[in-house]
Design a protein around this motif. Sequence first.
Motif, PDB file in Angstrom:
ATOM      1  N   ALA A  12       2.749   9.900  -7.924  1.00  0.00           N
ATOM      2  CA  ALA A  12       3.515  10.200  -9.136  1.00  0.00           C
ATOM      3  C   ALA A  12       2.630  10.342 -10.369  1.00  0.00           C
ATOM      4  CB  ALA A  12       4.557   9.112  -9.381  1.00  0.00           C
ATOM      5  N   GLU A  13       1.304  10.207 -10.201  1.00  0.00           N
ATOM      6  CA  GLU A  13       0.332  10.407 -11.271  1.00  0.00           C
ATOM      7  C   GLU A  13       0.498   9.407 -12.413  1.00  0.00           C
ATOM      8  OE1 GLU A  13       0.596  14.446 -12.487  1.00  0.00           O
ATOM      9  OE2 GLU A  13      -0.219  15.242 -10.614  1.00  0.00           O
ATOM     10  N   VAL A  14       0.710   8.142 -12.049  1.00  0.00           N
ATOM     11  CA  VAL A  14       0.724   7.104 -13.076  1.00  0.00           C
ATOM     12  C   VAL A  14      -0.708   6.810 -13.499  1.00  0.00           C
ATOM     13  CG1 VAL A  14       2.842   6.104 -12.173  1.00  0.00           C
ATOM     14  CG2 VAL A  14       0.647   5.238 -11.374  1.00  0.00           C
ATOM     15  N   ARG A  15      -0.865   6.292 -14.686  1.00  0.00           N
ATOM     16  CA  ARG A  15      -2.188   5.975 -15.200  1.00  0.00           C
ATOM     17  C   ARG A  15      -2.703   4.639 -14.700  1.00  0.00           C
ATOM     18  NH1 ARG A  15      -3.105   7.638 -21.362  1.00  0.00           N
ATOM     19  NH2 ARG A  15      -5.187   7.172 -20.594  1.00  0.00           N
ATOM     20  N   GLY A  16      -1.798   3.763 -14.316  1.00  0.00           N
ATOM     21  CA  GLY A  16      -2.208   2.467 -13.814  1.00  0.00           C
ATOM     22  C   GLY A  16      -1.050   1.760 -13.137  1.00  0.00           C
ATOM     23  N   ALA A  17      -1.366   0.901 -12.188  1.00  0.00           N
ATOM     24  CA  ALA A  17      -0.337   0.149 -11.464  1.00  0.00           C
ATOM     25  C   ALA A  17      -0.931  -1.150 -10.948  1.00  0.00           C
ATOM     26  CB  ALA A  17       0.225   0.963 -10.304  1.00  0.00           C
TER      27      ALA A  17
ATOM     28  N   THR B  90      -4.281  -3.205  -7.273  1.00  0.00           N
ATOM     29  CA  THR B  90      -4.331  -2.538  -8.564  1.00  0.00           C
ATOM     30  C   THR B  90      -4.831  -1.110  -8.405  1.00  0.00           C
ATOM     31  OG1 THR B  90      -6.584  -3.366  -8.948  1.00  0.00           O
ATOM     32  CG2 THR B  90      -4.757  -4.683  -9.798  1.00  0.00           C
ATOM     33  N   TYR B  91      -4.476  -0.312  -9.385  1.00  0.00           N
ATOM     34  CA  TYR B  91      -4.951   1.072  -9.471  1.00  0.00           C
ATOM     35  C   TYR B  91      -4.979   1.477 -10.941  1.00  0.00           C
ATOM     36  CZ  TYR B  91      -4.581   6.147  -9.726  1.00  0.00           C
ATOM     37  OH  TYR B  91      -4.764   7.464 -10.061  1.00  0.00           O
ATOM     38  N   GLY B  92      -6.062   2.115 -11.358  1.00  0.00           N
ATOM     39  CA  GLY B  92      -6.142   2.640 -12.711  1.00  0.00           C
ATOM     40  C   GLY B  92      -6.265   1.545 -13.761  1.00  0.00           C
TER      41      GLY B  92
ATOM     42  N   PHE C 206       0.829  -1.209   0.000  1.00  0.00           N
ATOM     43  CA  PHE C 206       0.000   0.000   0.000  1.00  0.00           C
ATOM     44  C   PHE C 206       0.862   1.258   0.000  1.00  0.00           C
ATOM     45  CE2 PHE C 206      -3.535  -2.692   1.759  1.00  0.00           C
ATOM     46  CZ  PHE C 206      -4.387  -2.508   0.679  1.00  0.00           C
ATOM     47  N   ILE C 207       1.999   1.229   0.678  1.00  0.00           N
ATOM     48  CA  ILE C 207       2.910   2.384   0.643  1.00  0.00           C
ATOM     49  C   ILE C 207       3.418   2.607  -0.780  1.00  0.00           C
ATOM     50  CG2 ILE C 207       5.175   3.200   1.391  1.00  0.00           C
ATOM     51  CD1 ILE C 207       4.636   1.913   4.099  1.00  0.00           C
TER      52      ILE C 207
ATOM     53  N   ARG D 238       3.633  -3.963 -12.327  1.00  0.00           N
ATOM     54  CA  ARG D 238       3.364  -3.389 -13.644  1.00  0.00           C
ATOM     55  C   ARG D 238       2.975  -1.931 -13.463  1.00  0.00           C
ATOM     56  NH1 ARG D 238       0.997  -8.636 -14.689  1.00  0.00           N
ATOM     57  NH2 ARG D 238       1.901  -9.613 -16.554  1.00  0.00           N
ATOM     58  N   ILE D 239       3.545  -1.062 -14.276  1.00  0.00           N
ATOM     59  CA  ILE D 239       3.286   0.375 -14.173  1.00  0.00           C
ATOM     60  C   ILE D 239       2.991   0.919 -15.565  1.00  0.00           C
ATOM     61  CG2 ILE D 239       4.253   2.629 -13.549  1.00  0.00           C
ATOM     62  CD1 ILE D 239       6.001   1.197 -11.507  1.00  0.00           C
ATOM     63  N   LEU D 240       1.932   1.719 -15.648  1.00  0.00           N
ATOM     64  CA  LEU D 240       1.606   2.436 -16.877  1.00  0.00           C
ATOM     65  C   LEU D 240       1.856   3.924 -16.628  1.00  0.00           C
ATOM     66  CD1 LEU D 240       0.481   2.579 -19.735  1.00  0.00           C
ATOM     67  CD2 LEU D 240      -1.817   2.711 -18.760  1.00  0.00           C
ATOM     68  N   PRO D 241       2.958   4.474 -17.113  1.00  0.00           N
ATOM     69  CA  PRO D 241       3.243   5.908 -16.907  1.00  0.00           C
ATOM     70  C   PRO D 241       2.211   6.778 -17.632  1.00  0.00           C
ATOM     71  CG  PRO D 241       5.189   4.684 -17.618  1.00  0.00           C
ATOM     72  CD  PRO D 241       4.018   3.794 -17.838  1.00  0.00           C
ATOM     73  N   PRO D 242       2.222   8.071 -17.362  1.00  0.00           N
ATOM     74  CA  PRO D 242       1.281   8.972 -18.058  1.00  0.00           C
ATOM     75  C   PRO D 242       1.704   9.223 -19.497  1.00  0.00           C
ATOM     76  CG  PRO D 242       2.654  10.212 -16.543  1.00  0.00           C
ATOM     77  CD  PRO D 242       2.956   8.766 -16.293  1.00  0.00           C
TER      78      PRO D 242
END
Length: 222
Positions: free
Chosen positions: A130-135, A154-156, A121-122, A188-192
């Motif tokens: 950091a305003e990523v589109r998804g994680a 998950t997020y986004g 969660f941290i 997994r990270i989806l940057p902006p």
Amino acid sequence: MSTTSKRLPVYKKILQDNIKKWMIKEYLEYRLAKLGYIDADIMRTPLGTRIMIYAERLSRIIGRRGAIVREIQQVLTNKLNVENPTIDVSPVEKPEYYAKIIVNRIAWAMTKGVKFRRAAFIALRQLIGAEVRGAEIIISGKLTSERARFEKYTYGTIYKMGYDAKTKINRYVGAVLLKPGMYGIEVRILPPVRLSDEFQIKPPVKEVLTEQVVTTSTKEKK
């Protein structure tokens, strides 16, 4: 002499160079794994071999008065037979956009006694900040019992298939060894960034509109 026999030494040279690059990257990964190492570019120059290291923090990679850099240069010269290695260290602007850094942060927190949910969660809050589109964060292993399982956070938006999943998603899989056993961490990270299915229709230019008005007016006069 056939053409294949002439080209064979060139192929061997290419293979040897690629193997040496792979060995250099493996050594850097092993030596700098806990110091925020991300990746490295290896280039051959007329003066020797230039290695550009990308890291989260410069001071941790360089060491006190450049001690770590000198140690790496000695190992590359003596054990890996790298000709005149010169090492440059460059920081990354947004460390949260790199899944490898997030995996190492979670693993380091778990080794310090932080519970896996709290560590996940941290990391997820850092990615949201950091305003990523998804994680997506997946932690697997003996989490709450002797039976291995996994938990997903998950997020986004996260793409799992297609062109964007291969080119836009930053993915890394790591592991950490604790007393109960081995734990796997996948991020997994989806940057902006702009995705392939996003498009915008631009309005027509004013000059084009005026030309159309003029042409229509001349036609009406005729």
